[in-house]
Design an enzyme around this catalytic site. Structure first.
Site, short mmCIF file in Angstrom:
data_model
loop_
_atom_site.label_atom_id
_atom_site.label_comp_id
_atom_site.label_asym_id
_atom_site.label_seq_id
_atom_site.Cartn_x
_atom_site.Cartn_y
_atom_site.Cartn_z
N LYS A 244 21.80 70.94 56.88
CA LYS A 244 20.57 70.61 56.15
C LYS A 244 20.77 69.25 55.49
O LYS A 244 21.81 68.98 54.89
CB LYS A 244 20.34 71.67 55.06
CG LYS A 244 18.91 71.75 54.57
CD LYS A 244 18.02 72.38 55.61
CE LYS A 244 16.80 73.03 55.00
NZ LYS A 244 16.03 73.75 56.04
N THR B 209 19.83 77.08 58.14
CA THR B 209 19.90 75.88 57.30
C THR B 209 19.16 76.12 55.98
O THR B 209 19.48 75.50 54.97
CB THR B 209 19.33 74.64 58.03
OG1 THR B 209 17.93 74.78 58.20
CG2 THR B 209 20.01 74.42 59.37
N ASP B 210 18.22 77.04 55.99
CA ASP B 210 17.55 77.40 54.74
C ASP B 210 18.52 78.05 53.76
O ASP B 210 18.47 77.80 52.55
CB ASP B 210 16.38 78.34 55.03
CG ASP B 210 15.48 78.51 53.81
OD1 ASP B 210 14.88 77.51 53.39
OD2 ASP B 210 15.45 79.62 53.24
N PHE C 287 32.61 26.90 51.23
CA PHE C 287 32.89 27.27 52.62
C PHE C 287 33.17 25.98 53.38
O PHE C 287 32.28 25.15 53.55
CB PHE C 287 31.68 28.03 53.19
CG PHE C 287 31.94 28.66 54.53
CD1 PHE C 287 32.98 29.58 54.70
CD2 PHE C 287 31.14 28.36 55.62
CE1 PHE C 287 33.21 30.17 55.93
CE2 PHE C 287 31.37 28.95 56.86
CZ PHE C 287 32.40 29.85 57.01
N ARG D 156 28.53 26.30 45.88
CA ARG D 156 27.36 27.03 46.37
C ARG D 156 27.22 28.32 45.59
O ARG D 156 28.11 28.71 44.84
CB ARG D 156 27.48 27.33 47.87
CG ARG D 156 28.61 28.28 48.22
CD ARG D 156 28.61 28.72 49.68
NE ARG D 156 29.65 29.73 49.91
CZ ARG D 156 29.83 30.39 51.04
NH1 ARG D 156 29.06 30.16 52.08
NH2 ARG D 156 30.78 31.28 51.15
N VAL E 165 33.33 34.47 51.87
CA VAL E 165 33.09 35.89 51.60
C VAL E 165 34.28 36.69 52.13
O VAL E 165 34.75 37.65 51.50
CB VAL E 165 31.77 36.36 52.26
CG1 VAL E 165 31.58 37.86 52.09
CG2 VAL E 165 30.58 35.60 51.68
N GLN E 166 34.80 36.26 53.30
CA GLN E 166 35.93 36.97 53.90
C GLN E 166 37.11 37.05 52.93
O GLN E 166 37.72 38.11 52.74
CB GLN E 166 36.38 36.25 55.18
CG GLN E 166 35.48 36.48 56.39
CD GLN E 166 34.33 35.48 56.50
OE1 GLN E 166 33.89 34.91 55.50
NE2 GLN E 166 33.83 35.27 57.70
N ASN F 52 26.34 38.28 53.48
CA ASN F 52 26.26 37.01 52.76
C ASN F 52 24.77 36.70 52.58
O ASN F 52 24.09 36.32 53.53
CB ASN F 52 26.96 35.93 53.59
CG ASN F 52 27.15 34.63 52.82
OD1 ASN F 52 26.85 34.57 51.62
ND2 ASN F 52 27.63 33.61 53.48
N HIS G 220 21.98 34.55 51.51
CA HIS G 220 21.97 33.09 51.34
C HIS G 220 20.95 32.62 50.31
O HIS G 220 19.84 33.14 50.24
CB HIS G 220 21.68 32.41 52.68
CG HIS G 220 22.61 32.84 53.78
ND1 HIS G 220 23.98 32.64 53.73
CD2 HIS G 220 22.39 33.48 54.94
CE1 HIS G 220 24.53 33.13 54.82
NE2 HIS G 220 23.59 33.65 55.57
O1 LIG Z 1 31.68 32.85 53.36
C1 LIG Z 1 31.17 32.58 54.46
N1 LIG Z 1 31.68 33.12 55.60
C2 LIG Z 1 31.16 32.87 56.84
O2 LIG Z 1 31.64 33.39 57.86
C3 LIG Z 1 30.04 32.01 56.89
N2 LIG Z 1 29.27 31.55 57.89
C4 LIG Z 1 28.32 30.74 57.36
O3 LIG Z 1 27.42 30.16 58.01
N3 LIG Z 1 28.47 30.67 56.00
C5 LIG Z 1 29.53 31.45 55.69
N4 LIG Z 1 30.09 31.76 54.49
#
Ligand SMILES: O=c1[nH]c(=O)c2[nH]c(=O)[nH]c2[nH]1
Length: 307
Positions: free
Chosen positions: A15, A61-62, A163, A180, A235-236, A262, A264
């Site tokens: 459920k 399931t009830d 970046f 940024r 970000v990675q 990410n 933007h």
């Molecule tokens: O932190 C980022 N990782 C990416 O892989 C990526 N690719 C991108 O266009 N901007 C960014 N910024």
């Protein structure tokens, strides 16, 4: 999985989105509250239902839905979503001979106690944003698989992000930058290393506390110190630092997955033939957008030492 008439059949039934809210009143007059959306999925021996229209081995399931309310009633003390999921999964696997394993997942609504003039209110709550999630799987022998997570943790910092150094080719337009915005909506999911019901910690609200602590470690790592912050080269890299910090801090978490889109914020530059500079971007005016957005996700796992 079963073989019927030369075919393989895999099945489960359950459920979804059983919504329940539970209030607890403590001796000091304070109320506690949780609202959960519960999904139940049972792995059970009920082949005749599929192949012969015979429902004699089916848990309706009830009935599963009613069990959620019955167990919520029985829980006389405030408990974590994790513990409630375990109680349900344990019930289904121990009560029904046919049920070999139960998967219960819960999404908790982020009701937060309100403060009025700096004082915690006794019975007032407001809805926050990010949600606490959990999924437990319990089988008849008491084997446990348990994950918890966060959904929808939206965070943004206005600087200390860049970046640079990425692949440049004929399709690359993105300028390199050391300045940024960085914005994302974190989805996290982590596995606890408790692998049997008997190995679970006994401390009440253990998993509620863990959830709060993991969230704090994720946020502290994302933002850095309140003065100065921490520079993010991507970000990675930030995602990796966040995942590493969680595994470094909590020995009972064996792996963590993070998804961090990410989101933007595009620099705004406006010009026309008559007016070459209407708006010149100086890290001030942005066009927020979530479409399209980058998708960055990773899982960090402990490498088990070989004995
Ligand atoms: O932190 C980022 N990782 C990416 O892989 C990526 N690719 C991108 O266009 N901007 C960014 N910024």
């Amino acid at each position: 999985m079963a073989e019927v008439n030369g075919l393989k059949l895999e099945q489960r039934h359950g459920k979804s989105r059983v919504r329940v809210a539970r209030v607890w009143k403590s001796h000091d007059g304070k109320y506690h509250f949780a609202e959960w959306s519960v999904n139940i999925s049972l792995l059970s021996d009920c082949l005749p239902a599929y192949v012969a229209g015979d429902n004699s081995d089916i848990v309706a399931t009830d009935t599963m839905k009613n069990t959620v309310y019955a167990k919520a009633k029985e829980c006389s003390e405030q408990l974590s979503a994790e513990d409630f999921a375990i109680i349900l999964a344990k019930h289904f696997t121990s009560f029904y001979q046919q049920v070999t394993a139960a998967i219960v997942d819960i999404v908790e609504k982020p009701w937060e106690r309100i403060s009025i003039k700096g004082q915690h209110h006794e019975h007032g709550f407001k809805l926050g944003s990010e949600k606490h999630t959990t999924e437990v799987m319990v089988d008849k022998s008491g084997t446990l698989r348990m994950t918890s997570g966060i959904e929808g943790l939206s965070v943004l910092k206005t600087t200390k992000s860049g970046f640079e150094g990425f692949i440049r080719d004929k399709y690359t337009m993105l300028p390199e930058t050391r300045e940024r915005m960085m914005a994302t909506e974190v989805t996290a999911s982590w596995r606890y290393s408790f692998e049997s019901l008997s190995s679970l910690p006994l401390k009440p609200l253990y998993f509620t506390e863990r959830y709060m602590d993991v969230k704090e470690v994720l946020l502290n790592t994302f933002f850095g110190p309140s003065k100065g912050g921490v520079y993010s080269p991507s970000v990675q890299a930030t995602l990796y630092e966040m995942a590493k910090a969680v595994l470094g801090r909590f020995p009972d978490i064996s792996f963590i997955q993070l998804k961090m889109p990410n989101l933007h914020f595009l620099p705004v530059n406006l010009s026309s033939k008559d007016n070459p500079v209407i708006v010149k971007f100086d890290n001030d005016v942005y066009l927020p957008t979530d479409e399209p957005h980058g998708t960055i996700q990773a899982t960090l796992n402990r490498i088990r030492s070989k004995m």
